[in-house]
Design a protein around this motif. Sequence first.
Motif, PDB file in Angstrom:
ATOM      1  N   ARG A   1       9.286   0.099  -4.773  1.00  0.00           N
ATOM      2  CA  ARG A   1       9.581   0.267  -3.341  1.00  0.00           C
ATOM      3  C   ARG A   1      10.655   1.330  -3.146  1.00  0.00           C
ATOM      4  NH1 ARG A   1       9.270  -5.504  -3.061  1.00  0.00           N
ATOM      5  NH2 ARG A   1      11.544  -5.588  -3.285  1.00  0.00           N
TER       6      ARG A   1
ATOM      7  N   ALA B   1       9.296   4.841  -3.760  1.00  0.00           N
ATOM      8  CA  ALA B   1       8.366   5.247  -2.704  1.00  0.00           C
ATOM      9  C   ALA B   1       9.090   5.673  -1.432  1.00  0.00           C
ATOM     10  CB  ALA B   1       7.399   4.107  -2.392  1.00  0.00           C
TER      11      ALA B   1
ATOM     12  N   ILE C   1       3.215   3.640  -6.469  1.00  0.00           N
ATOM     13  CA  ILE C   1       4.025   4.421  -5.528  1.00  0.00           C
ATOM     14  C   ILE C   1       3.128   5.140  -4.530  1.00  0.00           C
ATOM     15  CG2 ILE C   1       5.580   6.408  -5.346  1.00  0.00           C
ATOM     16  CD1 ILE C   1       6.748   5.534  -8.077  1.00  0.00           C
TER      17      ILE C   1
ATOM     18  N   ARG D   1       1.973   2.845  -1.844  1.00  0.00           N
ATOM     19  CA  ARG D   1       3.022   2.532  -0.868  1.00  0.00           C
ATOM     20  C   ARG D   1       3.310   3.715   0.056  1.00  0.00           C
ATOM     21  NH1 ARG D   1       4.414  -0.607  -5.331  1.00  0.00           N
ATOM     22  NH2 ARG D   1       5.222  -2.702  -4.828  1.00  0.00           N
ATOM     23  N   ARG D   2       3.225   4.933  -0.483  1.00  0.00           N
ATOM     24  CA  ARG D   2       3.531   6.130   0.301  1.00  0.00           C
ATOM     25  C   ARG D   2       2.333   6.662   1.073  1.00  0.00           C
ATOM     26  NH1 ARG D   2       7.736   9.579  -0.997  1.00  0.00           N
ATOM     27  NH2 ARG D   2       6.367  11.370  -0.664  1.00  0.00           N
TER      28      ARG D   2
END
Length: 266
Positions: A184, A187, A208, A211-212
Amino acid sequence: MRYALFLPPFGELADPTVLADLAADAEAAGFQGFFLWDHIARPHRPELAVGDPWISLAAVATRTERMTLGTRITPLTRRRPQVVARQAVALDRLSGGRFVLGVGPGTDSGGELTRFGEVAALRERAARLDEALDVVCQLWSGEEVEHDGTHFRVDGLRFLPTPVQRPRIPIWVAAQSTNPGPMRRAARFDGLCPETTPEGLAEMLAGIGERRGGLDGFDVAAAGPPGQDPEPYRAVGATWWLVQLPEITTVDEVTAEIERFAAVSR
């Protein structure tokens, strides 16, 4: 893939003028980055000279023109975020916008944290890191900051000047695993400093990227010793390869690595 030197500012390399000379030679040889370990002491080697990476990078900034400069990594758990914010902007301006801040929770190797009375528990170090990053980014904004957190407080202060780089100085986050916290954190920011295998890096970047919503503009600064093949890391998404010299490194050994790189880069 871009290439950088990654040096320990210890022993013969503890002198900022020595590192500045080496950085100038590295830039002339074609290296695109210059990174330093960030430590206060090496308790397991009490006779070892330890240099300050921030002062050294300031010296490096004055002797180079193109290379990206940075710490890999700065443990914000033992640094006041307001001091880091000030120093980082100064380095960013001194270098003309070439500074990158590498961050992580740090380690207590040899008692480097506990022997100074610093927080040692990983969970608390991670929480302090996340809050410190919030404070640093708010201070870089140039706007008035009000922050009343668990670990840090800013009572209506404004920090000027702002960084050269916009929207802010890039932040690269260290990670050793795919645990949710480091993923987290990475990201949220601009890059990753992985300490893992190529297979582990592929897993990290998958998480990552999810999440991004993608990895566009996201830097991945993998590191390895001289002679290691960076191709497996490049193949899974590394954008930087940092040639990492060992804890005890002489000036002659760095010079030899610079000469080897120059020879293969021609």
